[in-house]
Scaffold this motif. Sequence first.
Motif, PDB file in Angstrom:
ATOM      1  N   ALA A   1       0.834  -1.202   0.000  1.00 18.92           N
ATOM      2  CA  ALA A   1       0.000   0.000   0.000  1.00 18.92           C
ATOM      3  C   ALA A   1       0.872   1.256   0.000  1.00 18.92           C
ATOM      4  CB  ALA A   1      -0.930  -0.014   1.210  1.00 18.92           C
ATOM      5  N   PHE A   2       1.918   1.255   0.832  1.00 27.41           N
ATOM      6  CA  PHE A   2       2.808   2.413   0.856  1.00 27.41           C
ATOM      7  C   PHE A   2       3.580   2.550  -0.453  1.00 27.41           C
ATOM      8  CE2 PHE A   2       1.980   2.532   5.400  1.00 27.41           C
ATOM      9  CZ  PHE A   2       1.858   3.902   5.590  1.00 27.41           C
ATOM     10  N   GLY A   3       3.829   1.435  -1.123  1.00 29.57           N
ATOM     11  CA  GLY A   3       4.446   1.510  -2.445  1.00 29.57           C
ATOM     12  C   GLY A   3       3.568   2.285  -3.419  1.00 29.57           C
ATOM     13  N   GLY A   4       2.267   2.052  -3.333  1.00 29.91           N
ATOM     14  CA  GLY A   4       1.327   2.818  -4.167  1.00 29.91           C
ATOM     15  C   GLY A   4       1.372   4.301  -3.847  1.00 29.91           C
ATOM     16  N   LEU A   5       1.458   4.612  -2.577  1.00 31.53           N
ATOM     17  CA  LEU A   5       1.560   6.018  -2.178  1.00 31.53           C
ATOM     18  C   LEU A   5       2.882   6.628  -2.646  1.00 31.53           C
ATOM     19  CD1 LEU A   5       0.099   5.746   1.419  1.00 31.53           C
ATOM     20  CD2 LEU A   5      -1.033   6.655  -0.622  1.00 31.53           C
ATOM     21  N   ASP A   6       3.943   5.833  -2.622  1.00 28.64           N
ATOM     22  CA  ASP A   6       5.235   6.315  -3.133  1.00 28.64           C
ATOM     23  C   ASP A   6       5.139   6.707  -4.598  1.00 28.64           C
ATOM     24  OD1 ASP A   6       6.406   5.859  -0.673  1.00 28.64           O
ATOM     25  OD2 ASP A   6       7.351   3.961  -1.280  1.00 28.64           O
ATOM     26  N   VAL A   7       4.381   5.936  -5.369  1.00 23.60           N
ATOM     27  CA  VAL A   7       4.200   6.250  -6.792  1.00 23.60           C
ATOM     28  C   VAL A   7       3.568   7.629  -6.938  1.00 23.60           C
ATOM     29  CG1 VAL A   7       2.939   5.604  -8.888  1.00 23.60           C
ATOM     30  CG2 VAL A   7       4.090   3.849  -7.534  1.00 23.60           C
ATOM     31  N   ILE A   8       2.548   7.909  -6.123  1.00 20.07           N
ATOM     32  CA  ILE A   8       1.899   9.220  -6.173  1.00 20.07           C
ATOM     33  C   ILE A   8       2.903  10.320  -5.831  1.00 20.07           C
ATOM     34  CG2 ILE A   8       0.151  10.699  -5.093  1.00 20.07           C
ATOM     35  CD1 ILE A   8      -1.527   8.117  -4.721  1.00 20.07           C
ATOM     36  N   ALA A   9       3.671  10.107  -4.769  1.00 15.99           N
ATOM     37  CA  ALA A   9       4.625  11.127  -4.331  1.00 15.99           C
ATOM     38  C   ALA A   9       5.698  11.392  -5.381  1.00 15.99           C
ATOM     39  CB  ALA A   9       5.270  10.705  -3.018  1.00 15.99           C
ATOM     40  N   VAL A  10       6.222  10.330  -5.978  1.00 13.50           N
ATOM     41  CA  VAL A  10       7.281  10.489  -6.977  1.00 13.50           C
ATOM     42  C   VAL A  10       6.721  11.094  -8.262  1.00 13.50           C
ATOM     43  CG1 VAL A  10       8.892   9.235  -8.453  1.00 13.50           C
ATOM     44  CG2 VAL A  10       8.744   8.674  -6.031  1.00 13.50           C
TER      45      VAL A  10
ATOM     46  N   GLY B   1       5.155  14.807  -7.107  1.00 20.96           N
ATOM     47  CA  GLY B   1       5.932  15.706  -6.260  1.00 20.96           C
ATOM     48  C   GLY B   1       5.214  15.959  -4.948  1.00 20.96           C
ATOM     49  N   PRO B   2       5.945  16.450  -3.976  1.00 22.34           N
ATOM     50  CA  PRO B   2       5.397  16.587  -2.629  1.00 22.34           C
ATOM     51  C   PRO B   2       4.147  17.465  -2.541  1.00 22.34           C
ATOM     52  CG  PRO B   2       7.762  16.985  -2.628  1.00 22.34           C
ATOM     53  CD  PRO B   2       7.340  16.845  -4.058  1.00 22.34           C
ATOM     54  N   ALA B   3       4.152  18.607  -3.183  1.00 26.97           N
ATOM     55  CA  ALA B   3       3.016  19.524  -3.063  1.00 26.97           C
ATOM     56  C   ALA B   3       1.746  18.928  -3.668  1.00 26.97           C
ATOM     57  CB  ALA B   3       3.339  20.867  -3.711  1.00 26.97           C
ATOM     58  N   ASP B   4       1.855  18.406  -4.883  1.00 25.88           N
ATOM     59  CA  ASP B   4       0.679  17.826  -5.523  1.00 25.88           C
ATOM     60  C   ASP B   4       0.260  16.531  -4.847  1.00 25.88           C
ATOM     61  OD1 ASP B   4       0.423  19.911  -7.316  1.00 25.88           O
ATOM     62  OD2 ASP B   4       1.534  18.891  -8.901  1.00 25.88           O
ATOM     63  N   ALA B   5       1.223  15.745  -4.371  1.00 26.40           N
ATOM     64  CA  ALA B   5       0.880  14.525  -3.645  1.00 26.40           C
ATOM     65  C   ALA B   5       0.118  14.884  -2.374  1.00 26.40           C
ATOM     66  CB  ALA B   5       2.135  13.721  -3.309  1.00 26.40           C
ATOM     67  N   ALA B   6       0.525  15.932  -1.697  1.00 25.35           N
ATOM     68  CA  ALA B   6      -0.176  16.371  -0.492  1.00 25.35           C
ATOM     69  C   ALA B   6      -1.607  16.777  -0.823  1.00 25.35           C
ATOM     70  CB  ALA B   6       0.572  17.526   0.166  1.00 25.35           C
ATOM     71  N   THR B   7      -1.803  17.442  -1.945  1.00 24.27           N
ATOM     72  CA  THR B   7      -3.145  17.835  -2.371  1.00 24.27           C
ATOM     73  C   THR B   7      -4.005  16.605  -2.623  1.00 24.27           C
ATOM     74  OG1 THR B   7      -2.334  19.885  -3.326  1.00 24.27           O
ATOM     75  CG2 THR B   7      -4.445  19.092  -4.133  1.00 24.27           C
TER      76      THR B   7
END
Length: 87
Positions: A51-60, A63-69
């Motif tokens: 699950a965290f791997g999926g979240l890593d894909v979003i972050a990478v 980027g941090p700002a858009d992933a946070a959104t």
Amino acid sequence: MKRSYADYIKTGEMDQLTATRHQSIRDAAKAGMLKVLAETARQGNPADAAAFGGLDVIAVRYGPADAATVLRHYADVCERQAKGGGA
């Protein structure tokens, strides 16, 4: 309050084709993630790592700002669903 894509159509935020496309993409992504989580668990590995791997894909990817959104939006969705009792 649980909000559906039908609500976006009613408010004019999306037309029917766009809402249907978004729902189809979301359904396909959920099905794919369920397969990943099931296979991870079947192999005896922790599903939260997948699950965290999926979240890593979003972050990478975004980027941090858009992933946070994206994640803040998801938290809002989860909160609405919890209040409405839906998933």
